[in-house]
Design a protein around this motif. Structure first.
Motif, mmCIF file in Angstrom:
data_model
loop_
_atom_site.group_PDB
_atom_site.id
_atom_site.type_symbol
_atom_site.label_atom_id
_atom_site.label_comp_id
_atom_site.label_asym_id
_atom_site.label_seq_id
_atom_site.Cartn_x
_atom_site.Cartn_y
_atom_site.Cartn_z
ATOM 1 N N ALA A 30 -49.913 -7.239 -7.382
ATOM 2 C CA ALA A 30 -48.692 -6.206 -7.632
ATOM 3 C C ALA A 30 -48.138 -5.271 -6.544
ATOM 4 C CB ALA A 30 -49.153 -5.172 -8.775
ATOM 5 N N PHE A 31 -49.265 -4.843 -5.666
ATOM 6 C CA PHE A 31 -48.628 -3.956 -4.653
ATOM 7 C C PHE A 31 -47.649 -4.877 -3.706
ATOM 8 C CE2 PHE A 31 -52.343 -1.749 -5.864
ATOM 9 C CZ PHE A 31 -52.092 -0.596 -5.698
ATOM 10 N N PHE A 34 -43.489 -5.888 -5.834
ATOM 11 C CA PHE A 34 -42.828 -4.713 -6.337
ATOM 12 C C PHE A 34 -41.534 -4.800 -5.539
ATOM 13 C CE2 PHE A 34 -46.176 -2.462 -8.610
ATOM 14 C CZ PHE A 34 -46.058 -3.183 -9.674
ATOM 15 N N GLN A 80 -50.911 -1.442 -0.421
ATOM 16 C CA GLN A 80 -52.126 -0.531 -0.444
ATOM 17 C C GLN A 80 -52.650 0.118 0.597
ATOM 18 O OE1 GLN A 80 -54.319 -4.086 -2.349
ATOM 19 N NE2 GLN A 80 -55.209 -2.433 -3.616
ATOM 20 N N SER A 86 -50.049 3.387 -3.191
ATOM 21 C CA SER A 86 -50.527 3.508 -4.733
ATOM 22 C C SER A 86 -49.711 4.416 -5.629
ATOM 23 C CB SER A 86 -51.843 4.231 -4.324
ATOM 24 O OG SER A 86 -52.884 3.586 -3.726
ATOM 25 N N CYS A 89 -46.651 2.176 -6.543
ATOM 26 C CA CYS A 89 -47.293 1.462 -7.608
ATOM 27 C C CYS A 89 -47.133 1.834 -8.981
ATOM 28 C CB CYS A 89 -48.562 0.762 -7.183
ATOM 29 S SG CYS A 89 -49.247 -0.174 -8.491
ATOM 30 N N MET A 121 -53.712 2.113 -11.081
ATOM 31 C CA MET A 121 -53.069 1.430 -10.077
ATOM 32 C C MET A 121 -52.424 0.104 -11.124
ATOM 33 S SD MET A 121 -53.716 2.853 -7.583
ATOM 34 C CE MET A 121 -54.685 4.173 -6.722
ATOM 35 N N ASP A 122 -52.920 -1.172 -10.715
ATOM 36 C CA ASP A 122 -52.158 -2.124 -11.418
ATOM 37 C C ASP A 122 -53.021 -2.861 -12.657
ATOM 38 O OD1 ASP A 122 -54.020 -3.182 -9.806
ATOM 39 O OD2 ASP A 122 -52.791 -4.928 -9.189
#
Length: 203
Positions: A30-31, A34, A80, A86, A89, A121-122
């Protein structure tokens, strides 16, 4: 909590007690995934004080230095290692879940948006009525795709799902909620089973 209370109160009225689906969601990479425009949209919505800084930081693509000596321009990512990564995210996920809830209410009626979710987070946990799982995952995956994220499909999924509730009620509930879409995008655990979340076994 308001959404969760509504879900739980309705389930308590079911014969045999409440049965909920518990989804443990995990986004793939995810980080770095996006899109920057999604970060800017989420920042504008929830933290406008940071909007000018975010636009300045995203004014041109970042150059990633490759092992072979070349460079690759990248216009996505809430890394990250970035001091704000963070938070970025979390903001994108918050906006995505807000859009998911509103779409479900439009497409499936008011009860469509009746789910409770919590994220670190994710990694997220979602509680909802089992019959809503298919629509929830459909809309979630469509909204995630818009921001550049995915939960994966097939053998590479890390998301899991199970039913939770009184043993007799869960046993008699059946598997109709586990549609083809559900089976393709989550791993089905035994009902009322323990799951490993963020280093802790949760039952």
């Amino acid at each position: 909590m308001v959404h969760f209370r509504g879900v739980l109160e309705e389930c308590l009225q079911q014969e045999g007690g409440p049965v909920l689906a518990c989804l443990d969601l995990d986004l793939k990479n995810a980080f770095p995934s996006f899109e920057w425009d999604s970060i800017e949209e989420a920042t504008k919505e929830y933290l406008p004080e940071l909007q000018a800084w975010t636009q300045w930081a995203h004014r041109e693509a970042a150059l990633v230095h490759l092992p072979g000596g070349g460079t690759l321009p990248v216009d996505r990512g809430a890394e990250q290692g970035d001091p704000l990564g963070s938070m970025q995210c979390g903001l994108v996920i918050a906006l995505t879940m807000d859009k998911v809830r509103k779409r479900l209410e439009r497409e499936c009626g008011e009860q469509g948006g009746a789910f409770a979710d919590a994220w670190f987070m994710d990694d997220g946990q979602v509680f909802l009525k089992p019959e809503l799982v298919d629509d929830f995952l459909r809309v979630l995956d469509e909204e995630l795709a818009k921001v550049g994220a995915t939960r994966g499909i097939g053998t590479d999924v890390k998301s899991v799902a199970r039913l939770v509730g009184p043993s007799e009620a869960v046993a008699s509930f059946g598997n109709s909620w586990a549609t083809e879409r559900v089976r393709a995008t989550v791993k089905l655990l035994g009902n009322n089973s323990t799951v490993h979340v963020l280093g802790v076994d949760v039952g």
